[in-house]
Structure formats: C-alpha cells, structure tokens
Design a protein around this motif. Structure first.
Motif, PDB file in Angstrom:
ATOM      1  N   LYS A  86      19.780  18.622 -38.396  1.00  0.00           N
ATOM      2  CA  LYS A  86      20.579  18.206 -37.253  1.00  0.00           C
ATOM      3  C   LYS A  86      20.246  18.996 -35.997  1.00  0.00           C
ATOM      4  O   LYS A  86      20.489  18.537 -34.906  1.00  0.00           O
ATOM      5  CB  LYS A  86      22.080  18.351 -37.554  1.00  0.00           C
ATOM      6  N   ALA A  87      19.713  20.182 -36.141  1.00  0.00           N
ATOM      7  CA  ALA A  87      19.355  20.996 -34.983  1.00  0.00           C
ATOM      8  C   ALA A  87      17.925  20.682 -34.580  1.00  0.00           C
ATOM      9  O   ALA A  87      17.038  20.602 -35.416  1.00  0.00           O
ATOM     10  CB  ALA A  87      19.505  22.471 -35.299  1.00  0.00           C
ATOM     11  N   GLY A  88      17.713  20.495 -33.289  1.00  0.00           N
ATOM     12  CA  GLY A  88      16.373  20.200 -32.820  1.00  0.00           C
ATOM     13  C   GLY A  88      16.101  20.878 -31.501  1.00  0.00           C
ATOM     14  O   GLY A  88      17.010  21.321 -30.806  1.00  0.00           O
ATOM     15  N   LYS A  89      14.831  20.954 -31.165  1.00  0.00           N
ATOM     16  CA  LYS A  89      14.417  21.514 -29.891  1.00  0.00           C
ATOM     17  C   LYS A  89      13.647  20.422 -29.175  1.00  0.00           C
ATOM     18  O   LYS A  89      12.698  19.857 -29.729  1.00  0.00           O
ATOM     19  CB  LYS A  89      13.548  22.742 -30.131  1.00  0.00           C
ATOM     20  N   CYS A  90      14.069  20.108 -27.970  1.00  0.00           N
ATOM     21  CA  CYS A  90      13.455  19.026 -27.207  1.00  0.00           C
ATOM     22  C   CYS A  90      11.988  19.345 -26.943  1.00  0.00           C
ATOM     23  O   CYS A  90      11.645  20.440 -26.518  1.00  0.00           O
ATOM     24  CB  CYS A  90      14.208  18.838 -25.892  1.00  0.00           C
ATOM     25  N   LYS A  91      11.141  18.362 -27.202  1.00  0.00           N
ATOM     26  CA  LYS A  91       9.705  18.536 -27.030  1.00  0.00           C
ATOM     27  C   LYS A  91       9.330  18.600 -25.552  1.00  0.00           C
ATOM     28  O   LYS A  91       8.302  19.158 -25.199  1.00  0.00           O
ATOM     29  CB  LYS A  91       8.994  17.355 -27.692  1.00  0.00           C
ATOM     30  N   ARG A  92      10.173  18.047 -24.706  1.00  0.00           N
ATOM     31  CA  ARG A  92       9.860  17.962 -23.287  1.00  0.00           C
ATOM     32  C   ARG A  92      10.407  19.153 -22.493  1.00  0.00           C
ATOM     33  O   ARG A  92       9.675  19.802 -21.763  1.00  0.00           O
ATOM     34  CB  ARG A  92      10.431  16.658 -22.742  1.00  0.00           C
ATOM     35  N   GLU A  98      21.462  18.408 -30.722  1.00  0.00           N
ATOM     36  CA  GLU A  98      21.792  17.923 -32.063  1.00  0.00           C
ATOM     37  C   GLU A  98      21.134  16.570 -32.266  1.00  0.00           C
ATOM     38  O   GLU A  98      21.365  15.628 -31.514  1.00  0.00           O
ATOM     39  CB  GLU A  98      23.299  17.807 -32.233  1.00  0.00           C
ATOM     40  N   ARG A  99      20.310  16.477 -33.303  1.00  0.00           N
ATOM     41  CA  ARG A  99      19.580  15.240 -33.576  1.00  0.00           C
ATOM     42  C   ARG A  99      20.502  14.181 -34.174  1.00  0.00           C
ATOM     43  O   ARG A  99      21.378  14.488 -34.958  1.00  0.00           O
ATOM     44  CB  ARG A  99      18.460  15.502 -34.566  1.00  0.00           C
ATOM     45  N   LYS A 100      20.225  12.938 -33.834  1.00  0.00           N
ATOM     46  CA  LYS A 100      20.931  11.807 -34.431  1.00  0.00           C
ATOM     47  C   LYS A 100      20.159  11.264 -35.625  1.00  0.00           C
ATOM     48  O   LYS A 100      20.711  10.597 -36.481  1.00  0.00           O
ATOM     49  CB  LYS A 100      21.125  10.688 -33.403  1.00  0.00           C
ATOM     50  N   SER A 101      18.840  11.526 -35.650  1.00  0.00           N
ATOM     51  CA  SER A 101      18.004  11.127 -36.783  1.00  0.00           C
ATOM     52  C   SER A 101      16.901  12.165 -36.945  1.00  0.00           C
ATOM     53  O   SER A 101      16.671  12.985 -36.058  1.00  0.00           O
ATOM     54  CB  SER A 101      17.391   9.743 -36.552  1.00  0.00           C
ATOM     55  N   ASN A 102      16.190  12.091 -38.055  1.00  0.00           N
ATOM     56  CA  ASN A 102      15.151  13.083 -38.296  1.00  0.00           C
ATOM     57  C   ASN A 102      13.885  12.827 -37.482  1.00  0.00           C
ATOM     58  O   ASN A 102      13.014  13.680 -37.414  1.00  0.00           O
ATOM     59  CB  ASN A 102      14.811  13.169 -39.787  1.00  0.00           C
ATOM     60  N   ARG A 103      13.788  11.682 -36.823  1.00  0.00           N
ATOM     61  CA  ARG A 103      12.611  11.366 -36.017  1.00  0.00           C
ATOM     62  C   ARG A 103      12.813  11.651 -34.539  1.00  0.00           C
ATOM     63  O   ARG A 103      11.878  11.507 -33.752  1.00  0.00           O
ATOM     64  CB  ARG A 103      12.250   9.888 -36.190  1.00  0.00           C
ATOM     65  N   GLN A 104      13.990  12.042 -34.142  1.00  0.00           N
ATOM     66  CA  GLN A 104      14.291  12.263 -32.738  1.00  0.00           C
ATOM     67  C   GLN A 104      13.570  13.516 -32.234  1.00  0.00           C
ATOM     68  O   GLN A 104      13.682  14.594 -32.812  1.00  0.00           O
ATOM     69  CB  GLN A 104      15.794  12.412 -32.543  1.00  0.00           C
ATOM     70  N   LEU A 105      12.819  13.357 -31.138  1.00  0.00           N
ATOM     71  CA  LEU A 105      12.050  14.462 -30.589  1.00  0.00           C
ATOM     72  C   LEU A 105      12.607  14.990 -29.276  1.00  0.00           C
ATOM     73  O   LEU A 105      12.304  16.113 -28.885  1.00  0.00           O
ATOM     74  CB  LEU A 105      10.599  14.021 -30.350  1.00  0.00           C
ATOM     75  N   TYR A 106      13.408  14.170 -28.562  1.00  0.00           N
ATOM     76  CA  TYR A 106      13.846  14.523 -27.223  1.00  0.00           C
ATOM     77  C   TYR A 106      15.363  14.521 -27.125  1.00  0.00           C
ATOM     78  O   TYR A 106      16.041  13.763 -27.814  1.00  0.00           O
ATOM     79  CB  TYR A 106      13.292  13.520 -26.200  1.00  0.00           C
ATOM     80  N   ALA A 108      18.898  13.736 -24.964  1.00  0.00           N
ATOM     81  CA  ALA A 108      19.296  12.455 -24.370  1.00  0.00           C
ATOM     82  C   ALA A 108      18.674  12.239 -22.987  1.00  0.00           C
ATOM     83  O   ALA A 108      18.150  11.163 -22.687  1.00  0.00           O
ATOM     84  CB  ALA A 108      20.811  12.368 -24.287  1.00  0.00           C
ATOM     85  N   GLY A 109      18.723  13.243 -22.142  1.00  0.00           N
ATOM     86  CA  GLY A 109      18.176  13.107 -20.786  1.00  0.00           C
ATOM     87  C   GLY A 109      16.676  12.909 -20.789  1.00  0.00           C
ATOM     88  O   GLY A 109      16.139  12.063 -20.063  1.00  0.00           O
ATOM     89  N   CYS A 110      15.985  13.677 -21.583  1.00  0.00           N
ATOM     90  CA  CYS A 110      14.520  13.577 -21.637  1.00  0.00           C
ATOM     91  C   CYS A 110      14.075  12.295 -22.326  1.00  0.00           C
ATOM     92  O   CYS A 110      13.008  11.771 -22.021  1.00  0.00           O
ATOM     93  CB  CYS A 110      13.940  14.789 -22.352  1.00  0.00           C
ATOM     94  N   ALA A 111      14.872  11.785 -23.253  1.00  0.00           N
ATOM     95  CA  ALA A 111      14.522  10.539 -23.936  1.00  0.00           C
ATOM     96  C   ALA A 111      14.458   9.388 -22.937  1.00  0.00           C
ATOM     97  O   ALA A 111      13.547   8.548 -22.996  1.00  0.00           O
ATOM     98  CB  ALA A 111      15.520  10.237 -25.045  1.00  0.00           C
ATOM     99  N   VAL A 112      15.413   9.360 -22.004  1.00  0.00           N
ATOM    100  CA  VAL A 112      15.422   8.313 -20.979  1.00  0.00           C
ATOM    101  C   VAL A 112      14.178   8.426 -20.103  1.00  0.00           C
ATOM    102  O   VAL A 112      13.490   7.434 -19.840  1.00  0.00           O
ATOM    103  CB  VAL A 112      16.715   8.414 -20.132  1.00  0.00           C
ATOM    104  N   GLU A 113      13.880   9.640 -19.642  1.00  0.00           N
ATOM    105  CA  GLU A 113      12.701   9.853 -18.801  1.00  0.00           C
ATOM    106  C   GLU A 113      11.412   9.523 -19.553  1.00  0.00           C
ATOM    107  O   GLU A 113      10.497   8.925 -18.985  1.00  0.00           O
ATOM    108  CB  GLU A 113      12.650  11.296 -18.302  1.00  0.00           C
ATOM    109  N   ASN A 114      11.334   9.894 -20.805  1.00  0.00           N
ATOM    110  CA  ASN A 114      10.149   9.622 -21.597  1.00  0.00           C
ATOM    111  C   ASN A 114       9.957   8.118 -21.789  1.00  0.00           C
ATOM    112  O   ASN A 114       8.833   7.611 -21.716  1.00  0.00           O
ATOM    113  CB  ASN A 114      10.249  10.330 -22.954  1.00  0.00           C
ATOM    114  N   GLU A 115      11.048   7.406 -22.026  1.00  0.00           N
ATOM    115  CA  GLU A 115      10.956   5.957 -22.192  1.00  0.00           C
ATOM    116  C   GLU A 115      10.502   5.290 -20.893  1.00  0.00           C
ATOM    117  O   GLU A 115       9.715   4.346 -20.905  1.00  0.00           O
ATOM    118  CB  GLU A 115      12.294   5.371 -22.655  1.00  0.00           C
ATOM    119  N   LYS A 116      10.978   5.781 -19.741  1.00  0.00           N
ATOM    120  CA  LYS A 116      10.531   5.240 -18.453  1.00  0.00           C
ATOM    121  C   LYS A 116       9.028   5.434 -18.279  1.00  0.00           C
ATOM    122  O   LYS A 116       8.317   4.519 -17.852  1.00  0.00           O
ATOM    123  CB  LYS A 116      11.252   5.935 -17.300  1.00  0.00           C
TER     124      LYS A 116
END
Length: 136
Positions: A86-92, A98-106, A108-116
């Motif tokens: 559940k603990a993760g470190k953002c790659k960006r 806190e991870r929502k799944s085991n594949r989450q790398l970013y 919430a804020g960085c996930a949006v930017e990465n998707e853009k």
C-alpha cells in the motif's frame, strides 16, 4: 531535510517519552540503553538513529499522527519504513503516497500530468502517421 521540522518532531518525541515511557527517568536516563540516556533526548544531526526500540514498539503507537510524521523523515531503506504494497513512492515527484493497486506508479497529481503527456505524445504520433500517409 527541514531542520525546524526535525526539531519540532524531536521535541514531540521527547515530550511523549517523558510522559508515557515506563523506562524514562526524570533525569533523562533510560534503563534499557547502554549509555544510560534516553535516545530521544540525545541530539544528533539525523533522526533515524534517535529512537529506542522499546519506545518505537510500545510508546510511539499511542500517537498515530506523530508516528506518521516521524516515519516520513526516515530514509526509504530504513527497517521501520512500511514495506506493505500500500505504500509507494511516486516515480515522478518522489513523494510517498498510498497505492490503490500494486501497479500504481504515480501519486494522484502526477498521474494526471503523466496521462496528459502520454495523450499529447499519442496524438502527435497519430498526426505524424497521418501526414506520412497523405504524402505517399
């Protein structure tokens, strides 16, 4: 590290040790430590070596907010860091989240930017492929 924040956490840890720890003596002594001093009271330049194992297991969990603050300042490879999935470190950005799944790398804020960025790249590649078809 922010030295003011470290000093604040160290002060809170010392107050908790004085008020809650069964091994803490009024003179700042500790029955468990070889040096005879409560390690919470010893000032060092880093916090990672400042805590008694008895204090970490039995006293610190009484204050969950302080526990989170303290663990935030420990190095990522420290044995007390949470090793769960559940603990993760953002790659960006490098912040812990806190991870929502085991594949989450970013986070919430960085996930949006990465998707853009990924969307821009895909659209740019698509337009390039369309231009090449038109010229052929």
């Amino acid at each position: 590290m922010n030295q003011r924040k470290i000093n604040t956490i160290r002060t809170k840890l010392g107050r908790l040790a004085r008020n809650q720890c069964a091994n803490y003596k009024s003179s700042g002594a500790c029955d468990l430590q070889r040096c005879g001093l409560c390690t919470v009271e010893i000032k060092t330049d880093s916090m990672s070596g400042n805590i008694c194992p008895y204090f970490m297991r039995n006293v610190l969990p009484a204050d969950p907010a302080l526990t989170r603050e303290y663990l935030e300042y420990l190095p990522a490879d420290h044995p007390l860091q949470n090793k769960s999935n559940k603990a993760g470190k953002c790659k960006r950005c490098g912040h812990r989240f806190e991870r929502k799944s085991n594949r989450q790398l970013y986070c919430a804020g960085c996930a949006v930017e990465n998707e853009k960025e990924n969307s821009r790249r895909r659209n740019r590649d698509y337009r390039d492929r369309q231009r090449k078809r038109m010229t052929i």
